[in-house]
Write a protein that holds these residues in place. Structure first.
Motif: not given
Length: 117
Positions: A14-18, A20-26, A36-40
């Motif tokens: 769950i921490n990695l999901v957060s 990941n989303y912070r990262l892919t937003r950039t 982005v979709v793949q990583m999410n």
């Protein structure tokens, strides 16, 4: 059956999901429907498979979902490398996230080893 919310592997996922989303937003707009979709999806799949597997009546069935979770973790690591190679993140952030995903992979593997299968 296991209470997935109490499992450290699920919590770390769950921490990695957060993260990941912070990262892919950039990431650049060109990756909106690609990396982005793949990583999410991969990131979400890690704790999702753990929680789904925890509902199974045997450790053998649970292990199958842990294998899927581990596969998603390796897939996400590969996508992180692609993102780094495309200069979408700094070396510092890459190394930090790489260590997190490797830690999660090891945790899942150790958890699997402790199951009665």
């Amino acid at each position: 059956m296991h209470n997935f919310k109490k499992l450290k592997i699920w919590q770390e996922g769950i921490n990695l999901v957060s993260d990941n989303y912070r990262l892919t937003r950039t990431f650049p707009g060109i990756e909106k429907f690609g990396l982005v979709v793949q990583m999410n999806r991969c990131a979400v799949s890690i704790p999702s498979n753990i929680s789904e597997g925890s509902s199974k009546s045997t450790d053998k069935h649970f292990n199958k979902y842990l294998e899927d979770s581990l596969g998603s973790a390796f897939e996400w690591e590969t996508q992180l490398i692609v993102a780094y190679n495309e200069n979408y993140l700094s070396e510092e952030i890459f190394k930090e996230l790489e260590q997190k995903i490797i830690h999660i992979q090891k945790m899942i593997s150790r958890f699997q080893s402790g199951l009665n299968i």
